[in-house]
Design a protein around this motif. Sequence first.
Motif, mmCIF file in Angstrom:
data_model
loop_
_atom_site.group_PDB
_atom_site.id
_atom_site.type_symbol
_atom_site.label_atom_id
_atom_site.label_comp_id
_atom_site.label_asym_id
_atom_site.label_seq_id
_atom_site.Cartn_x
_atom_site.Cartn_y
_atom_site.Cartn_z
ATOM 1 N N GLU A 1 40.616 45.798 38.455
ATOM 2 C CA GLU A 1 39.366 45.252 37.911
ATOM 3 C C GLU A 1 38.457 44.708 39.003
ATOM 4 O O GLU A 1 37.233 44.842 38.935
ATOM 5 C CB GLU A 1 39.695 44.141 36.911
ATOM 6 N N HIS A 2 39.049 44.105 40.032
ATOM 7 C CA HIS A 2 38.261 43.486 41.106
ATOM 8 C C HIS A 2 38.175 44.359 42.359
ATOM 9 O O HIS A 2 37.701 43.897 43.403
ATOM 10 C CB HIS A 2 38.857 42.116 41.450
ATOM 11 N N HIS A 3 38.614 45.613 42.219
ATOM 12 C CA HIS A 3 38.515 46.593 43.319
ATOM 13 C C HIS A 3 39.189 46.081 44.595
ATOM 14 O O HIS A 3 38.628 46.158 45.690
ATOM 15 C CB HIS A 3 37.037 46.937 43.600
ATOM 16 N N LEU A 4 40.402 45.580 44.418
ATOM 17 C CA LEU A 4 41.172 45.061 45.544
ATOM 18 C C LEU A 4 42.374 45.968 45.786
ATOM 19 O O LEU A 4 42.957 46.514 44.842
ATOM 20 C CB LEU A 4 41.645 43.634 45.251
ATOM 21 N N SER A 5 42.766 46.093 47.040
ATOM 22 C CA SER A 5 43.840 47.028 47.371
ATOM 23 C C SER A 5 45.094 46.358 47.915
ATOM 24 O O SER A 5 46.078 47.035 48.213
ATOM 25 C CB SER A 5 43.336 48.056 48.403
ATOM 26 N N SER A 6 45.084 45.026 48.050
ATOM 27 C CA SER A 6 46.258 44.352 48.606
ATOM 28 C C SER A 6 46.309 42.902 48.135
ATOM 29 O O SER A 6 45.302 42.340 47.679
ATOM 30 C CB SER A 6 46.231 44.388 50.134
ATOM 31 N N LEU A 7 47.485 42.305 48.287
ATOM 32 C CA LEU A 7 47.636 40.891 47.952
ATOM 33 C C LEU A 7 46.839 40.015 48.899
ATOM 34 O O LEU A 7 46.329 38.964 48.506
ATOM 35 C CB LEU A 7 49.118 40.497 47.992
ATOM 36 N N GLU B 1 43.923 40.730 50.205
ATOM 37 C CA GLU B 1 42.541 40.733 49.720
ATOM 38 C C GLU B 1 42.411 39.852 48.479
ATOM 39 O O GLU B 1 41.409 39.147 48.308
ATOM 40 C CB GLU B 1 42.101 42.163 49.394
ATOM 41 N N LEU B 2 43.416 39.890 47.616
ATOM 42 C CA LEU B 2 43.393 39.063 46.408
ATOM 43 C C LEU B 2 43.348 37.578 46.762
ATOM 44 O O LEU B 2 42.569 36.808 46.182
ATOM 45 C CB LEU B 2 44.627 39.357 45.555
ATOM 46 N N LEU B 3 44.156 37.153 47.722
ATOM 47 C CA LEU B 3 44.192 35.741 48.111
ATOM 48 C C LEU B 3 42.863 35.299 48.719
ATOM 49 O O LEU B 3 42.421 34.168 48.502
ATOM 50 C CB LEU B 3 45.341 35.497 49.090
ATOM 51 N N VAL B 4 42.221 36.176 49.460
ATOM 52 C CA VAL B 4 40.900 35.866 50.018
ATOM 53 C C VAL B 4 39.894 35.677 48.888
ATOM 54 O O VAL B 4 39.092 34.733 48.902
ATOM 55 C CB VAL B 4 40.432 36.978 50.980
ATOM 56 N N GLN B 5 39.942 36.568 47.901
ATOM 57 C CA GLN B 5 39.025 36.473 46.759
ATOM 58 C C GLN B 5 39.259 35.180 45.972
ATOM 59 O O GLN B 5 38.312 34.535 45.533
ATOM 60 C CB GLN B 5 39.214 37.676 45.837
ATOM 61 N N ILE B 6 40.512 34.818 45.793
ATOM 62 C CA ILE B 6 40.828 33.573 45.072
ATOM 63 C C ILE B 6 40.234 32.387 45.817
ATOM 64 O O ILE B 6 39.658 31.475 45.210
ATOM 65 C CB ILE B 6 42.361 33.416 44.922
#
Length: 275
Positions: free
Chosen positions: A41-47, A49-54
């Motif tokens: 959904e958020h066009h992320l490819s790794s954990l 990247e997810l932590l940066v977005q959070i």
Amino acid sequence: MSATEKGYAEFARFLETVSGISLGDNKQYLVTSRLRNILKEHHLSSLEELLVQIKNDIRGQLRTKVIDAMTTNETLWFRDMHPFDILKRVILPEHFAHVKGRPLRIWSAACSSGQEPYSIAFTLEEWGKLNPGKISASDKIIATDLSSSVLAEAKQAEYPMLSLGRGLDTPKINQYFTKVSEGRWKVKPEYTRKVEFKALNLKDSYAGLGKFDIVFCRNVLIYFTGDLKKDILTRIHGTLRPGGFLVVGASESVGSLQDKYEMVHCRPGIIYRAI
């Protein structure tokens, strides 16, 4: 997406910090499967990247989504059955033999989508019919969970037939629920009015909850480190009135806290009495 060791380690630290859940090793598949839709959904490819977005999400909506995905577990009505039998057979008779004229207060910790607290409400009603004058309208079940999404579902008290089939037969469904649409049933008001839902992280303070006669904290302690489990059980003891009861999962115990809890053998099942 496959999680790198670095990304998984960083995510595991994040999850333990915010929720207390300790993932341990080799849970990459669990993490990636539960977060797959969020990453897509958020066009992320790794954990990573997810932590940066959070971190960059000022409103905290992504963080909430991730916590909900990682902490929400499917549950059952009258899960494991023994605790509810013990509630009727041991806990309630002993409680009312010693306590009179005070409303009963029960805490359902980590209540998920409401099956446990409503199962407790059903049990109180059934026991009360066999023991007139004991259960009152003032009795209260406080149900808490970390996940905002499951609390919203629990408060609605409306469930699909597939969910009801996990623990309930047709007579019980008709006794406890009202059909509201094709395939969906709602808990009857005489049970929902006994339950109050609150958002609570078990890592946080319990000061606002008040005192309880009975605490159900089942099948959640297994996800915590030993130190956090001991801390939570110590603070739960602080919410229990003297002689109050703690009910944990079948594979859980109070560990080294024998100075705070006395083991009660119910044959079958074990519960703990606050010293």
